[in-house]
Design a protein around this motif. Structure first.
Motif, mmCIF file in Angstrom:
data_model
loop_
_atom_site.group_PDB
_atom_site.id
_atom_site.type_symbol
_atom_site.label_atom_id
_atom_site.label_comp_id
_atom_site.label_asym_id
_atom_site.label_seq_id
_atom_site.Cartn_x
_atom_site.Cartn_y
_atom_site.Cartn_z
ATOM 1 N N ALA B 155 0.816 -1.213 0.000
ATOM 2 C CA ALA B 155 0.000 0.000 0.000
ATOM 3 C C ALA B 155 0.851 1.265 0.000
ATOM 4 C CB ALA B 155 -0.922 0.008 1.206
ATOM 5 N N LYS B 156 2.185 1.141 0.028
ATOM 6 C CA LYS B 156 3.029 2.320 0.173
ATOM 7 C C LYS B 156 2.903 3.224 -1.052
ATOM 8 C CE LYS B 156 7.778 3.789 1.041
ATOM 9 N NZ LYS B 156 9.139 3.367 1.399
ATOM 10 N N ASP B 157 2.595 4.493 -0.799
ATOM 11 C CA ASP B 157 2.445 5.436 -1.912
ATOM 12 C C ASP B 157 3.209 6.730 -1.656
ATOM 13 O OD1 ASP B 157 0.972 6.573 0.094
ATOM 14 O OD2 ASP B 157 -0.934 6.581 -0.980
ATOM 15 N N GLY B 158 4.071 6.724 -0.650
ATOM 16 C CA GLY B 158 4.857 7.916 -0.340
ATOM 17 C C GLY B 158 4.196 8.816 0.684
ATOM 18 N N THR B 159 2.921 8.568 0.988
ATOM 19 C CA THR B 159 2.253 9.365 2.022
ATOM 20 C C THR B 159 2.138 8.526 3.300
ATOM 21 O OG1 THR B 159 -0.004 8.603 1.629
ATOM 22 C CG2 THR B 159 0.811 10.370 0.195
ATOM 23 N N PRO B 160 1.972 9.191 4.446
ATOM 24 C CA PRO B 160 1.892 8.439 5.702
ATOM 25 C C PRO B 160 0.575 7.667 5.878
ATOM 26 C CG PRO B 160 2.410 10.771 6.098
ATOM 27 C CD PRO B 160 1.978 10.646 4.675
ATOM 28 N N THR B 161 -0.471 8.009 5.115
ATOM 29 C CA THR B 161 -1.821 7.502 5.400
ATOM 30 C C THR B 161 -1.961 5.974 5.468
ATOM 31 O OG1 THR B 161 -2.615 9.474 4.322
ATOM 32 C CG2 THR B 161 -4.250 7.768 4.782
ATOM 33 N N PRO B 162 -1.528 5.209 4.453
ATOM 34 C CA PRO B 162 -1.810 3.764 4.541
ATOM 35 C C PRO B 162 -1.071 3.092 5.693
ATOM 36 C CG PRO B 162 -0.931 4.379 2.359
ATOM 37 C CD PRO B 162 -0.735 5.540 3.276
ATOM 38 N N GLY B 163 -1.549 1.916 6.061
ATOM 39 C CA GLY B 163 -0.831 1.080 7.013
ATOM 40 C C GLY B 163 -1.027 1.468 8.456
ATOM 41 N N SER B 164 -0.128 0.957 9.304
ATOM 42 C CA SER B 164 -0.236 1.215 10.735
ATOM 43 C C SER B 164 1.146 1.459 11.315
ATOM 44 C CB SER B 164 -0.902 0.023 11.418
ATOM 45 O OG SER B 164 -0.171 -1.152 11.141
ATOM 46 N N ASP B 165 1.170 1.988 12.527
ATOM 47 C CA ASP B 165 2.425 2.349 13.174
ATOM 48 C C ASP B 165 3.161 1.127 13.727
ATOM 49 O OD1 ASP B 165 2.325 5.083 12.822
ATOM 50 O OD2 ASP B 165 1.240 5.460 14.688
ATOM 51 N N ASP B 166 4.430 0.979 13.372
ATOM 52 C CA ASP B 166 5.304 0.031 14.065
ATOM 53 C C ASP B 166 6.051 0.760 15.176
ATOM 54 O OD1 ASP B 166 4.633 -2.225 12.716
ATOM 55 O OD2 ASP B 166 6.418 -2.293 11.456
ATOM 56 N N VAL B 167 6.331 2.033 14.931
ATOM 57 C CA VAL B 167 7.013 2.873 15.913
ATOM 58 C C VAL B 167 6.283 4.207 15.916
ATOM 59 C CG1 VAL B 167 9.136 4.149 16.417
ATOM 60 C CG2 VAL B 167 9.274 1.795 15.602
ATOM 61 N N ASN B 168 6.124 4.780 17.099
ATOM 62 C CA ASN B 168 5.497 6.090 17.213
ATOM 63 C C ASN B 168 6.007 6.708 18.512
ATOM 64 O OD1 ASN B 168 3.747 8.251 17.752
ATOM 65 N ND2 ASN B 168 2.066 7.294 16.611
ATOM 66 N N VAL B 169 7.119 7.443 18.402
ATOM 67 C CA VAL B 169 7.761 7.986 19.601
ATOM 68 C C VAL B 169 7.900 9.496 19.475
ATOM 69 C CG1 VAL B 169 9.747 7.827 21.134
ATOM 70 C CG2 VAL B 169 9.073 5.841 19.795
ATOM 71 N N ASP B 170 7.520 10.216 20.527
ATOM 72 C CA ASP B 170 7.656 11.676 20.589
ATOM 73 C C ASP B 170 8.879 12.038 21.419
ATOM 74 O OD1 ASP B 170 5.555 12.916 19.156
ATOM 75 O OD2 ASP B 170 4.132 12.202 20.667
ATOM 76 N N PHE B 171 9.935 12.524 20.765
ATOM 77 C CA PHE B 171 11.123 12.974 21.495
ATOM 78 C C PHE B 171 10.999 14.464 21.788
ATOM 79 C CE2 PHE B 171 12.799 9.215 19.358
ATOM 80 C CZ PHE B 171 13.630 8.653 20.323
ATOM 81 N N ASP B 172 11.452 14.865 22.996
ATOM 82 C CA ASP B 172 11.563 16.300 23.273
ATOM 83 C C ASP B 172 12.767 16.823 22.506
ATOM 84 O OD1 ASP B 172 9.441 16.786 24.990
ATOM 85 O OD2 ASP B 172 10.516 15.876 26.676
ATOM 86 N N LEU B 173 12.609 17.989 21.875
ATOM 87 C CA LEU B 173 13.702 18.539 21.059
ATOM 88 C C LEU B 173 14.006 19.971 21.499
ATOM 89 C CD1 LEU B 173 15.624 18.585 18.574
ATOM 90 C CD2 LEU B 173 13.633 19.191 17.173
ATOM 91 N N THR B 174 15.267 20.204 21.775
ATOM 92 C CA THR B 174 15.707 21.567 22.096
ATOM 93 C C THR B 174 16.750 21.993 21.067
ATOM 94 O OG1 THR B 174 15.390 21.083 24.416
ATOM 95 C CG2 THR B 174 16.666 23.064 23.904
ATOM 96 N N VAL B 175 16.473 23.119 20.421
ATOM 97 C CA VAL B 175 17.447 23.677 19.476
ATOM 98 C C VAL B 175 18.022 24.911 20.152
ATOM 99 C CG1 VAL B 175 17.789 24.701 17.203
ATOM 100 C CG2 VAL B 175 16.184 22.809 17.478
ATOM 101 N N GLN B 176 19.347 24.926 20.331
ATOM 102 C CA GLN B 176 19.929 26.052 21.063
ATOM 103 C C GLN B 176 21.171 26.603 20.372
ATOM 104 O OE1 GLN B 176 20.481 24.044 24.795
ATOM 105 N NE2 GLN B 176 22.499 23.313 24.241
#
Lengths: 780, 176
Positions: B155-176
């Protein structure tokens, strides 16, 4: 049924139809009676204790020591006489009680042979004071081809908990899974009932009758019978040498599903009988009104064989059945993370669309269930009946996830991500004592079971080993129009769990003990009108899944955590029902009030659980007190000659009485109405009929308040819906005493788009659209 | 009674092996996400990780780093996925690369002004995978970097829509 004539075990030997007072001008006399004797066809010995019932009036008599019976105070008219006793085929015979001026018939006792009668076992497993509904004969025929859960849905008060269209679990008065006990041919079905997506592993074609006991029946059946009991019963084995059988063919347009079931039976003479039965089912993707549901095919092969020996005082039977099923799980229901779920909810319909296909791909379930049963009955000369039932069942459930492992060598193994193998041995020894003073009957029994579970793959539930022993005693007293019942049971359960905790093997031990009791009374107000009251208790030990679950429930997008300190649930159950069976109107109203202490449910937790696929809402098995109360009402009436109407209403109120709030996932109220016209004989067709029906299901407005994810649900309940259906049928005679029964049903006639609150896939997709089915049944 | 008792005793003697459970054996588990940032023109690599060796539930993740990057720099970003519950450790990112036509990494920055991600690899069908890429940081600020692995078989078409998450992690990001 004509074909039943071939299976003769019992003669209704002398049947005397008499009206004592038959004045010449009387339009209708109500002092007629029917009397006769019931004999064993083979031995010609009288059969005591057989029930002879007039179906229309629900009035009857039991044969005495010499096999004689007599039913008094009957009006003139056309009746159906049913005769039944344990170990025999049931017979059903039309009887016309007509005006006659020959009063002396009463004295001479003319023998009028009626057609032969087949008689069935009606073993009184249910207490008579309990609310019981049965599915048999033509009503059962109309459900042929459907799964067990779907078939039972025709009974008032029974609904289903569904996972898509292929998995349906029966729900009795709002309770299901571990709170409903299923007896398959007298053996408690031990699969992995705790899972809401685990359908009963039973082929409904093995049954010629299904009985639903609504309410706690823990005394007779032991643990788990909190919400009710479902008895799936095959017909007794034949003893005559002729080979008979039944072929059923069913086709459904939706899913392009076909079902074929063949059953043959016969005897070797001298009391030996046999039966072999098999069913094949194959279906493809199911269609909702607007789109196909990808990967919703089903493939099922079932087989059973039975052999038995029957003599006057001794009976023994061995039965084997195998159920084998592969069920595709709608691929759009695979949810990797909460984000995935939210995306589908926002989209309103599945992202995965497909055309029609019979292919079953991942995710799917592969289930097999084996049952071997041996039952022996012995009637000592001194009286009574002693029966021993031993059984072994093996349930093998394999669940395959949507994705194969990324690692090629692992993927090539095609191992299930989850596998449970559950082996159960059960044993029951029951002694029915001989009636004392013709009034007091009863039975005393002990039962035991030994069970172990082997688990492979993703840790979900652990291995365990359980021993259970129970002892019960039930007595019934009949006094004029009253019948009283009382029973008591004690259960002891020993369960040891084996699981790794931080790579160390832990062996927690659980011991549960419980007393259950029941008290009931039945009062026959008149011949047509009876009232029943039953108070009973039942219990249920916490299941390993409730004790030790620890993981994400895929498809539910929820993290479920067990609690190893849970205590057993105890249910207190009150049932009151009344039944009126007139000639033109039959009606039944039942009320129930069940309280469950230590009710186990999934309580939403404040903190979500963090996983590599994001944070999941977290739920923990918790105990509270629950109330399940409600009413079932049904009426069937002959509105005009040939035109009859039915109406069924089910109301349910469920409340968490500790937190004073509703409980999620309880069936909404429903109202079902139908009209049926019987054409009778039309040309070559016989018993032709056509009917139209409507099912209205309310919206479930009673859900816990608060933010959605905080009340164990991601969407509010779907709106109310109304579905129309058509039924029609007729019989075509094909040879002498042979006929083919043809049935036609159209479900969801107008292709209505709807979602059912108790369908776990309601988050992802609509329920199925129009489905036309054709059924053919040939008895030979 | 005797028969039943005897048969129960017999059964009790059965060697059912329930007491010898197999250790949990998941077909596939991703326990660890390593994000390796290498500043352009240098060989200095910083690694930020999410690590939960016993999989979902059980013990909480043992490592969940906060990402700190310099403002207005370009970093090469390589992702490594491991299954550390197995011995030897299974390199899941290698398998993702082999099955590139079924997988897509999605990097979402909140706020999106924080940095810009550019894919640096392609699968057999010329669609991005995201095992390698560059992250160009903008002005200093704080926010989140969401790393998703979308599993999109057929189903891969270059967009995120199809399929399901194998990984879904929110990292905190600081740009300084």
């Amino acid at each position: 049924m004509n074909t039943n004539n071939h299976i003769r075990f019992v003669y209704l030997h002398t049947l005397l139809l008499v009206c004592i007072l038959c004045p010449t001008f009387a339009q209708e006399s109500c002092d007629c009676f029917i009397k006769g004797v019931v004999l064993d066809k083979e031995s010609r010995q009288p059969i005591p204790g057989a029930a002879v019932i007039i179906k229309e009036l629900q009035k009857g008599a039991v044969t005495d020591v010499d096999g004689h019976y007599r039913i008094d105070q009957l009006c003139q008219g056309q009746y159906t006489l049913i005769s039944r006793i344990l170990g025999y085929r049931e017979i059903s015979q039309s009887v016309t009680l007509v005006h006659t001026s020959e009063q002396n018939v009463l004295l001479t006792e003319d023998d009028i042979h009626l057609k032969d009668v087949n008689v069935t076992a009606q073993r009184a497993q249910a207490l008579s004071s309990q609310t019981v509904s049965q599915l048999e004969g033509k009503t059962l025929d109309q459900t042929r081809g459907q799964s067990l859960g779907d078939a039972l849905r025709t009974i008032t008060g029974v609904t289903t908990l569904q996972t898509g269209s292929s998995i349906a679990k029966p729900v009795i008065h709002g309770m299901h899974s571990n709170r409903v006990l299923i007896l398959n041919n007298g053996i408690r079905q031990e699969g992995q009932q705790w899972g809401s997506e685990h359908a009963p592993e039973i082929d409904p074609f093995v049954a010629n009758r299904m009985t639903v006991i609504k309410g706690a029946a823990g005394v007779r059946f032991g643990s788990d019978a909190i919400g009710g009991v479902i008895l799936v019963e095959p017909a007794p084995l034949p003893t005559t040498k002729t080979v008979h059988g039944e072929l059923n063919l069913v086709g459904f347009t939706n899913g392009r599903q076909g079902v074929a079931s063949l059953q043959t039976e016969g005897g070797f003479g001298k009391g030996f009988g046999w039966r072999v039965q098999g069913t094949i089912k194959r279906g493809g993707n199911v269609r909702t009104p607007n789109y196909y549901l990808d990967n919703t095919g089903i493939s099922e092969q079932n087989f059973s064989a039975a052999m038995g020996y029957r003599a006057a005082r001794f009976r023994s039977e061995i039965y084997y059945s195998r159920f084998n099923s592969q069920i595709g799980i709608f691929s759009g229901s695979h949810i990797g993370s909460l984000t995935d779920l939210q995306a589908v909810l926002e989209n309103g319909e599945p992202f995965v669309k497909s055309g029609f296909s019979y292919t079953i791909g991942r995710p799917y379930q592969q289930i097999s269930h084996d049952l071997l049963k041996w039952k022996t009955d012995w009637k000592p000369v001194a009286g009574g009946d002693l029966s021993l039932t031993l059984a072994r069942q093996f349930d093998d459930r394999m669940e395959y996830d949507l994705h194969r492992p990324k690692n090629d060598s692992l993927a090539a193994l095609n191992r299930p991500e989850l596998r449970f193998r559950l082996t159960t041995y059960t044993g029951d020894l029951v002694f029915e004592h001989k009636p004392i003073a013709d009034k007091l009957t009863g039975s005393l029994g002990i039962s035991g079971f030994y069970q172990y579970n082997i688990m492979n793959g993703r840790p979900l539930i652990p291995n365990f080993r359980t021993y259970n022993a129970g002892i019960f005693w039930i007595e019934k007293l009949k006094q004029n129009r009253w019948e009283y019942e009382a029973g008591l049971r004690y259960d002891y359960r020993h369960m040891q769990v084996f699981r790794y905790e931080n790579k160390v093997l832990q062996k927690p031990l659980y011991v549960f003990q419980n007393f259950s009791g029941t008290l009931g009374a039945t009062f026959s107000v008149s011949d047509q009108w009876s009232m029943r009251f039953n108070a009973g208790t039942s219990w249920r030990a916490p299941n390993v899944s409730e004790l030790f679950s620890d993981g994400v429930h895929h498809g539910a997008a929820a993290y479920e955590l067990g609690d190893s300190n849970l205590r057993p649930e105890v249910a207190y159950n009150l049932n009151l029902s009344t039944n009126y069976s007139g000639k033109r109107v039959q009606t039944e109203v039942g009320f129930f009030y069940n309280t469950i202490q230590n009710y186990i449910y999934l309580k939403p937790q404040a903190e979500p659980i963090l996983t590599i696929r994001g944070a999941f809402p977290s739920f923990k098995y918790t105990q509270t007190d629950a109330l399940y109360a409600g009413m079932d009402a049904g009426i069937q009436a002959e509105l005009f000659p040939k035109l009859s109407g039915t109406s069924k209403l089910s109301l349910l109120y469920v409340q968490d009485t500790r937190l004073n709030q509703p409980i999620v996932m309880t069936p909404p109220n429903r109202w079902e109405n139908g009209l049926r016209y019987d054409f009778g004989k039309v040309g070559k067709w016989r018993d032709a009929y056509a009917g139209v029906g409507n099912l209205w299901v309310a919206r479930q407005n009673r859900v816990p308040a608060g933010p959605r994810s905080a009340n164990s649900d991601f969407l509010p309940p779907p709106p109310a819906y109304s579905l129309w259906n058509l039924t029609a049928g007729f019989a075509v005679p094909v040879a002498k005493n042979h006929q083919i029964d043809v049935g036609l049903t159209v479900n969801n006639l107008f292709n209505t788009v709807y979602r059912d609150y108790l369908n776990r896939f309601r988050y992802y997709a609509d329920d199925p659209g129009r489905n036309v089915s054709v059924r053919l049944k040939w008895k030979f | 009674m005797v028969t039943l008792g005897a048969s129960m005793t017999l059964l009790a003697g059965c060697n059912d092996k329930a007491d010898e459970p197999e250790p949990a054996d998941e077909n596939e588990l991703i326990t660890t996400v390593n994000l390796k940032f290498t500043e352009s023109g240098t060989t200095t690599t910083q690694t930020f990780s999410y690590r939960d060796t016993d999989g979902d539930g059980g013990q909480a993740p043992t490592k969940f780093d906060k990402i700190t990057l310099k403002a207005n720099k370009t970093y090469d970003l390589a992702v490594e996925l491991l299954d550390e519950s197995k011995t030897p450790v299974d390199d899941v990112s290698k398998e993702v690369a082999e099955k590139g036509i079924e997988h897509l990494f999605v990097y979402t920055l909140t706020p999106n002004t924080l940095a810009t991600y550019t894919y640096g690899d392609k699968d057999a069908k010329n669609l991005p995978i995201g095992l390698k890429g560059t992250l160009k940081t903008n002005a200093a600020g704080t926010g989140k970097l969401k790393v998703q692995l979308r599993h999109q078989p057929n189903a891969k078409d270059g967009t995120p829509t199809p399929g399901s998450d194998d990984v879904n992690v929110d990292f905190d990001l600081t740009v300084q």
